[in-house]
Write an enzyme that holds these catalytic residues in place. Sequence first.
Site, PDB file in Angstrom:
ATOM      1  CG  HIS A  92      -5.681  -2.662   0.385  1.00 54.86           C
ATOM      2  ND1 HIS A  92      -4.973  -2.246  -0.714  1.00 54.86           N
ATOM      3  CD2 HIS A  92      -5.171  -1.973   1.437  1.00 54.86           C
ATOM      4  CE1 HIS A  92      -4.088  -1.349  -0.356  1.00 54.86           C
ATOM      5  NE2 HIS A  92      -4.181  -1.164   0.952  1.00 54.86           N
ATOM      6  CB  SER A 113      -0.942  -0.079   1.201  1.00 55.16           C
ATOM      7  OG  SER A 113      -2.111   0.600   0.933  1.00 55.16           O
TER       8      SER A 113
END
Length: 436
Positions: A414, A268
């Site tokens: 994610h 990320s």
Amino acid sequence: MKSSFRIKVLPYFSFVILSINVFHYMMAQPKGYNYDESKVPDYQLPLLLRADSGKKISSRDEWKSIRRPEILHHLEQEVYGKNEIPLEQIKVQTSLIESGDTEYGTRKQYRIVFSSKYKEVVLNALVYLPKTIKKPVPLFLGLNFRGNHTVSPDKEIIITKAWVRPGKGIINNCATEDGRGTSSSRWDIQQILSNGYGLVTAYYGEIDPDFDDNFKNGIYELLGSNRKQKPDSGGSIDAWAWGLSRLVDFIHTQPAFDKNRIIVLGHSRLGKTALWAGAKDQRIALVISNNSGCGGAAISRRCFGETIKRINTSFPHWFCKNYSKYNEQEDKCIVDQHSLLSLIAPRPLYVASASEDLWADPYGEYLSIKETIKVYQLYGYKFDKYWSEDIEHKVNPGTSYTGKIGYHLRKGKHDVTSWDWEKFIQFAEYNFSKLN
Ligand code: GCU
């Protein structure tokens, strides 16, 4: 199951599960952004193999001496900013403060102190080495989100004293015992060590706490309080990348590590950081970004999921001030994110996406790495057929490609999982076996 239970409790239970899922979905995919491939605007990517002067770049020498420095300069000037820490004036002191054996290998903890005439900044490095080492080992180097003690339940790991973002085991921005091991599913230490790799990790907030304080804390303290942030001064991503390079310096002092096989990876915002560190520091042999999205691997001109405007608004400290010029003006920027990826060439590069992580634009990440093939080809690399197949707006979830550059689309959200680690290790094995 009694039918009355089924009638009374199950609808409630399903409602809770549904609400949790909807909540996750909303968090993962904020409203008001485009998640529809048919609404991606027409765009033209800045050409990787055309110099600013218009000259066509057709050899690796021209790439190295003309185009690569140009792209690096543009990324510093317009996106991540220039690093202003005068390395020659910074004193670095490293001490081993703890070591011990664990089920899978040896743990060592180092305290690295950076000092300038103004201040001291402390970075704690957590190191794991496989049980038996016959020769220097390759290693993964990555920053973590909430402190070293979150990567494993191991009771000996020192708890950070730095500011931490709210989350499990965090009270008033301070890490506590309750956070121990809370990110361990993202760090498959057993798989890493049993495959013969070492691991070095450190908490990114010790390098620069992740909130907007106008660049006063973290490593910015080394510069003194009178310094002014310029439009092209480095932001927090650049500071974290600086921290990764200092950890590379540290690794170079450790005989247990193979200096030619340093892998930098990140998830990320730390995936964006891993790419920027890899672009600048060529001692890094292989780079992996996981779900890095906007400002990482994903093409900004696609305006799919997170946009430049949104990232600069939510996180005004991540990039340099100049980057805000491209809020809703993506096509005016002289670079895009494929430009960042191209700077890793000819070193192996892996981009990992997740199928439900639309905020990070998985397909935009795929297109971006695919674009870099042109640069790798200057170095004579032949590419497998799958990169040239025209995949119409989709890569199937579960797909993974390994080669000089690699990509995968994990099924799911994610995150970083053991499945991702398995692919990262396969990619490293494939490329490092060719180094011998
Ligand atoms: C937010 C942000 C992303 C970032 C992510 C993270 O979702 O919008 O750009 O990658 O946080 O780092 O967790």
